[in-house]
Design an enzyme around this catalytic site. Sequence first.
Site, mmCIF file in Angstrom:
data_model
loop_
_atom_site.group_PDB
_atom_site.id
_atom_site.type_symbol
_atom_site.label_atom_id
_atom_site.label_comp_id
_atom_site.label_asym_id
_atom_site.label_seq_id
_atom_site.Cartn_x
_atom_site.Cartn_y
_atom_site.Cartn_z
ATOM 1 N N SER A 78 0.827 -1.204 -0.031
ATOM 2 C CA SER A 78 -0.009 0.026 0.027
ATOM 3 C C SER A 78 0.854 1.356 -0.144
ATOM 4 O O SER A 78 0.166 2.298 0.000
ATOM 5 C CB SER A 78 -0.949 0.043 1.125
ATOM 6 O OG SER A 78 -0.338 -0.295 2.308
ATOM 7 N N HIS A 89 -3.745 -3.767 -5.332
ATOM 8 C CA HIS A 89 -3.743 -3.636 -4.044
ATOM 9 C C HIS A 89 -5.192 -3.725 -3.511
ATOM 10 O O HIS A 89 -6.233 -3.151 -4.017
ATOM 11 C CB HIS A 89 -3.419 -1.893 -3.790
ATOM 12 C CG HIS A 89 -3.548 -1.355 -2.304
ATOM 13 N ND1 HIS A 89 -4.062 -0.235 -1.862
ATOM 14 C CD2 HIS A 89 -3.166 -1.890 -1.193
ATOM 15 C CE1 HIS A 89 -3.937 0.050 -0.836
ATOM 16 N NE2 HIS A 89 -3.507 -1.216 -0.330
ATOM 17 N N ASN A 109 -5.537 5.572 -0.720
ATOM 18 C CA ASN A 109 -4.658 6.003 0.490
ATOM 19 C C ASN A 109 -4.258 7.632 0.370
ATOM 20 O O ASN A 109 -4.156 8.149 1.409
ATOM 21 C CB ASN A 109 -3.472 5.150 0.851
ATOM 22 C CG ASN A 109 -3.893 3.881 1.501
ATOM 23 O OD1 ASN A 109 -5.140 4.092 2.138
ATOM 24 N ND2 ASN A 109 -3.189 3.071 1.463
HETATM 25 N N1 3HC Z 1 -18.858 -14.788 4.823
HETATM 26 C C1 3HC Z 1 -19.827 -13.954 3.863
HETATM 27 N N2 3HC Z 1 -20.442 -12.998 4.174
HETATM 28 C C2 3HC Z 1 -20.182 -12.252 5.034
HETATM 29 C C3 3HC Z 1 -19.124 -12.561 6.167
HETATM 30 C C4 3HC Z 1 -18.801 -13.945 6.105
HETATM 31 N N3 3HC Z 1 -17.783 -14.329 6.917
HETATM 32 N N4 3HC Z 1 -19.195 -11.728 7.193
HETATM 33 C C5 3HC Z 1 -20.018 -10.699 6.837
HETATM 34 N N5 3HC Z 1 -20.483 -10.986 5.320
HETATM 35 C C6 3HC Z 1 -21.321 -10.100 4.706
HETATM 36 C C7 3HC Z 1 -22.577 -9.769 5.486
HETATM 37 O O1 3HC Z 1 -23.555 -10.922 5.352
HETATM 38 C C8 3HC Z 1 -23.241 -8.400 4.749
HETATM 39 O O2 3HC Z 1 -23.874 -8.741 3.450
HETATM 40 P P1 3HC Z 1 -25.272 -8.087 3.291
HETATM 41 O O3 3HC Z 1 -24.566 -6.651 2.656
HETATM 42 O O4 3HC Z 1 -25.723 -8.683 1.794
HETATM 43 O O5 3HC Z 1 -26.139 -8.173 4.249
HETATM 44 C C9 3HC Z 1 -22.013 -7.816 4.451
HETATM 45 O O6 3HC Z 1 -20.754 -8.896 4.315
HETATM 46 C C10 3HC Z 1 -21.418 -6.740 5.713
HETATM 47 O O7 3HC Z 1 -21.118 -7.452 6.604
HETATM 48 P P2 3HC Z 1 -21.715 -7.208 7.901
HETATM 49 O O8 3HC Z 1 -23.281 -6.468 7.943
HETATM 50 O O9 3HC Z 1 -21.593 -8.092 9.115
HETATM 51 O O10 3HC Z 1 -21.024 -5.891 8.501
HETATM 52 P P3 3HC Z 1 -20.958 -4.464 8.169
HETATM 53 O O11 3HC Z 1 -21.993 -3.986 7.390
HETATM 54 O O12 3HC Z 1 -20.382 -3.743 9.455
HETATM 55 O O13 3HC Z 1 -19.808 -4.341 7.180
HETATM 56 C C11 3HC Z 1 -17.500 -3.546 6.698
HETATM 57 C C12 3HC Z 1 -18.425 -4.655 7.507
HETATM 58 C C13 3HC Z 1 -17.622 -4.044 5.011
HETATM 59 C C14 3HC Z 1 -16.081 -3.781 7.087
HETATM 60 C C15 3HC Z 1 -17.842 -2.145 6.785
HETATM 61 O O14 3HC Z 1 -17.765 -1.797 8.262
HETATM 62 C C16 3HC Z 1 -16.873 -1.198 6.169
HETATM 63 O O15 3HC Z 1 -16.894 -1.093 4.971
HETATM 64 N N6 3HC Z 1 -15.877 -0.621 6.836
HETATM 65 C C17 3HC Z 1 -15.131 0.426 6.304
HETATM 66 C C18 3HC Z 1 -13.709 -0.817 5.801
HETATM 67 C C19 3HC Z 1 -12.884 0.180 5.244
HETATM 68 O O16 3HC Z 1 -12.968 1.352 4.870
HETATM 69 N N7 3HC Z 1 -11.604 -0.543 4.497
HETATM 70 C C20 3HC Z 1 -10.586 -0.033 4.051
HETATM 71 C C21 3HC Z 1 -9.436 0.246 4.952
HETATM 72 S S1 3HC Z 1 -8.202 0.828 3.886
HETATM 73 C C22 3HC Z 1 -7.081 -0.243 3.413
HETATM 74 O O17 3HC Z 1 -7.536 -1.381 3.646
HETATM 75 C C23 3HC Z 1 -6.173 0.124 2.591
HETATM 76 C C24 3HC Z 1 -4.836 -0.166 3.501
HETATM 77 O O18 3HC Z 1 -3.555 0.148 2.239
HETATM 78 C C25 3HC Z 1 -4.618 0.771 4.759
#
Ligand code: 3HC
Length: 294
Positions: A119, A140, A190
Amino acid sequence: MPVKVVGVVGCGLMGSGIAQVCAEAGYDVIVSEVSGDLLKKGLGKIESFLARGVEKGKVTAEKKAEVLGRLQGTTSLEELSGCDIVIEAVVENLDVKREVYQVLDRVCAASTIFASNTSSLSITGLAAVTKRADRFVGLHFFNPVPLMKLVEVVRSPLTSAEAFAQALDFARSLGKTPVRSTDRTGFIVNRLLVPYLLDAIRAVEEGVGSVADIDEGMRLGCGHPMGPLTLLDFVGLDTTCYIADIMFDEFRERRFAPPPLLKRMVQAGLHGRKTGKGFYDYSQDPPKPVAGLI
Ligand code: 3HC
């Protein structure tokens, strides 16, 4: 050449997610780690993610077994010699990554595409240690990999148009949406996300609002799934500080400079969810803002 076998180097937070989505897409996957213990831990993460998917009714027990059956673990990079594409997701350390690529370059076929999940490090700099800079790209992924739809596909000035097109197709074959980026530190996401996260920390430092109110403000005011301080805890404060340092070094702009509070929290071991405490204390449910940060 069509991709059949995918190699993934590193089975940590990102590597395990990448190996999982490749196996889910139907590829045979060989994932490597430096020790048997780390490999077991990484494969365990995949198993428990799929088990949660079965509980939620998102994945069938047959699909889970099928996905796990396509995954093979190893502690030897040599075993990745037959892969059509290798995605490296090891620690963000230039020397460690260079060493990995030197071995892979020696053992893999000339046609194998190399991709880095870095990243923050330069794709061009990594490609330069191999004899296949034209077949070297950035892929990424975002955390949590199985749920996040985006993959940034990054080309260096040396990446061939053909390899870049193959990498974009490969990302699509995983069910992801690729966006194209040139090799500038932070790529697209980022570059925009890190200054925003750092500004949220400055807002805490300046007493603009409480940790909980800043998060709630951005969640409800902008429709973000989580507020910036919760996201910082999720990504890791140490990781963010490390990326910010590299971005500051590249661009020399204040917006990328880690604020003092971030540095102090990293020094104090308040790295976020992974250490149990960051802006929030995760020993409590729901997590409570940590008192006395400023
Ligand atoms: N298997 C299959 N599906 C699953 C699952 C599993 N184990 N766990 C969750 N899911 C599904 C859920 O059923 C749900 O599906 P639906 O939308 O059809 O109902 C969906 O995935 C979302 O899960 P949850 O409802 O349990 O959880 P949230 O709605 O809280 O979403 C999240 C979780 C996607 C992590 C959300 O909180 C999010 O988008 N957060 C922001 C994450 C982010 O910004 N990440 C980027 C970070 S920066 C980065 O990575 C870059 C690095 O370089 C720093």
